[in-house]
Design an enzyme around this catalytic site. Sequence first.
Site, PDB file in Angstrom:
ATOM      1  N   ARG A 186       0.879  -1.177   0.000  1.00  0.00           N
ATOM      2  CA  ARG A 186       0.000   0.000   0.000  1.00  0.00           C
ATOM      3  C   ARG A 186       0.905   1.212   0.000  1.00  0.00           C
ATOM      4  NH1 ARG A 186      -5.331   1.195   3.598  1.00  0.00           N
ATOM      5  NH2 ARG A 186      -6.089  -0.188   1.966  1.00  0.00           N
TER       6      ARG A 186
ATOM      7  N   HIS B 165      -7.337   0.995  -6.342  1.00  0.00           N
ATOM      8  CA  HIS B 165      -7.577   0.072  -5.220  1.00  0.00           C
ATOM      9  C   HIS B 165      -8.218  -1.204  -5.787  1.00  0.00           C
ATOM     10  CE1 HIS B 165      -7.793  -1.305  -1.249  1.00  0.00           C
ATOM     11  NE2 HIS B 165      -8.694  -0.508  -0.718  1.00  0.00           N
TER      12      HIS B 165
ATOM     13  N   GLN C  30      -9.940  -3.910  -3.566  1.00  0.00           N
ATOM     14  CA  GLN C  30     -11.257  -3.464  -3.101  1.00  0.00           C
ATOM     15  C   GLN C  30     -12.306  -3.744  -4.179  1.00  0.00           C
ATOM     16  OE1 GLN C  30     -12.244  -1.862  -0.037  1.00  0.00           O
ATOM     17  NE2 GLN C  30     -14.209  -2.460  -0.898  1.00  0.00           N
TER      18      GLN C  30
ATOM     19  N   ASP D 282     -17.539   6.665  -1.232  1.00  0.00           N
ATOM     20  CA  ASP D 282     -16.285   6.570  -0.472  1.00  0.00           C
ATOM     21  C   ASP D 282     -16.083   7.923   0.211  1.00  0.00           C
ATOM     22  OD1 ASP D 282     -13.752   5.865   0.494  1.00  0.00           O
ATOM     23  OD2 ASP D 282     -12.746   6.072  -1.446  1.00  0.00           O
TER      24      ASP D 282
ATOM     25  N   CYS E 126     -16.545   1.241   0.619  1.00  0.00           N
ATOM     26  CA  CYS E 126     -15.333   0.476   0.890  1.00  0.00           C
ATOM     27  C   CYS E 126     -14.937   0.527   2.361  1.00  0.00           C
ATOM     28  CB  CYS E 126     -14.189   0.973   0.007  1.00  0.00           C
ATOM     29  SG  CYS E 126     -13.836   2.726   0.240  1.00  0.00           S
TER      30      CYS E 126
ATOM     31  N   ARG F 202     -13.545  -8.939   1.330  1.00  0.00           N
ATOM     32  CA  ARG F 202     -12.153  -8.588   1.061  1.00  0.00           C
ATOM     33  C   ARG F 202     -11.259  -9.824   1.218  1.00  0.00           C
ATOM     34  NH1 ARG F 202     -10.326  -3.454   1.489  1.00  0.00           N
ATOM     35  NH2 ARG F 202      -8.470  -4.500   0.685  1.00  0.00           N
TER      36      ARG F 202
HETATM   37  N1  NVA Z   1     -10.166   6.541  -1.077  1.00  0.00           N
HETATM   38  C1  NVA Z   1      -9.808   6.090   0.246  1.00  0.00           C
HETATM   39  C2  NVA Z   1     -10.036   4.616   0.355  1.00  0.00           C
HETATM   40  C3  NVA Z   1      -9.727   4.013   1.700  1.00  0.00           C
HETATM   41  C4  NVA Z   1      -9.930   2.530   1.707  1.00  0.00           C
HETATM   42  C5  NVA Z   1      -8.353   6.446   0.527  1.00  0.00           C
HETATM   43  O1  NVA Z   1      -7.529   6.327  -0.391  1.00  0.00           O
HETATM   44  O2  NVA Z   1      -8.050   6.851   1.644  1.00  0.00           O
HETATM   45  N1   CP Z   2     -11.363  -0.467   2.421  1.00  0.00           N
HETATM   46  C1   CP Z   2     -10.079  -0.500   2.858  1.00  0.00           C
HETATM   47  O1   CP Z   2      -9.144  -0.670   2.091  1.00  0.00           O
HETATM   48  O2   CP Z   2      -9.939  -0.341   4.205  1.00  0.00           O
HETATM   49  P1   CP Z   2      -8.572  -0.092   4.987  1.00  0.00           P
HETATM   50  O3   CP Z   2      -8.023   1.221   4.500  1.00  0.00           O
HETATM   51  O4   CP Z   2      -8.956  -0.058   6.438  1.00  0.00           O
HETATM   52  O5   CP Z   2      -7.623  -1.215   4.671  1.00  0.00           O
END
Ligand code: NVA
Ligand code: CP
Length: 287
Positions: A96, A123, A126, A205, A245, A273
């Site tokens: 990540r 993502h 997801q 989101d 998500c 997930r």
């Molecule tokens: N768009 C959000 C998704 C978190 C799972 C982010 O990137 O923070």
């Molecule tokens: N939806 C998701 O990716 O959650 P986290 O950021 O908690 O891993």
Amino acid sequence: MLRHLLELDDLSADELVSILDLAERSDPQQILAGRGAALLFEKPSNRTRVSMELAVVHLGGHPVSLRNEEVGIDTRETAEDLARVYSGLCALIGARVFEHSKLVRMAGASSVPVVNLLSDDAHPVQALADLLTLRQRLGSLPGRSVAYVGDGNNVCRSLMIGAALAGMGMRVATPPGYEPPADGVTVLTTDPAEAVDGVDAVYTDVWASMGQEEEAGKRRQDFAGFTIDDDLMARAAPDALFLHCLPAHRGEEVAASVIDGPQSAVWQQATNRMHAQRGLILWLLSQ
Ligand code: NVA
Ligand code: CP
């Protein structure tokens, strides 16, 4: 053949179906028996870390989760060197990151599959869980429809690609200036009511993603009118699903009555997930 998943367009439509089918196998092959998976996080995570660790365990493997504070991607050592080290020690790398280019560089140096666990741009794991949830709830995906209302961010982009691969119609409503890249398949609008009209599922989101925290105040103003509430849900198909998500901000992108109401599928989506990623790992390690 070595395959990676950095975005869903790394897959063909048939490969996507294969992964969703593998996700539903209850007796998965112990393909990771005695092997490790390195899971590296440059940003916070709840669902992704827990669901990836458990997916690895379900396949007989050992997850090694690492926060970037201890690893120092591109500060303590380069993304390429990290990938080379993990390739010698582990059967799989998950990461990540902020800049998507770091994943591309890791994949270029890796001799094991690299999985994007979220970047600023995408993502895809997801979106796999989102499509699995939609398939379970709607029966099948081709010809069905989903509306995404909110920020044209990483989650939105991967869902757009996934919906197109799955033969679904997709409409996206964002405030001006927050549009995702146009893909020629997705209908883009600035009107949430137009986007959700008659759709089978409504998705949203957070308005400010990880790394955009200082913009949260401005975004709250720019996204006024984009909250998924009962009135907006009433414009979708009867019994349309609500997806998110997570993490969610009740009273901002979604009303509590919707996310905690009968049309919400968000807990099934969060559990999926783990199943979707188990299917993905099985598929990646079988290529
Ligand atoms: N768009 C959000 C998704 C978190 C799972 C982010 O990137 O923070
Ligand atoms: N939806 C998701 O990716 O959650 P986290 O950021 O908690 O891993």
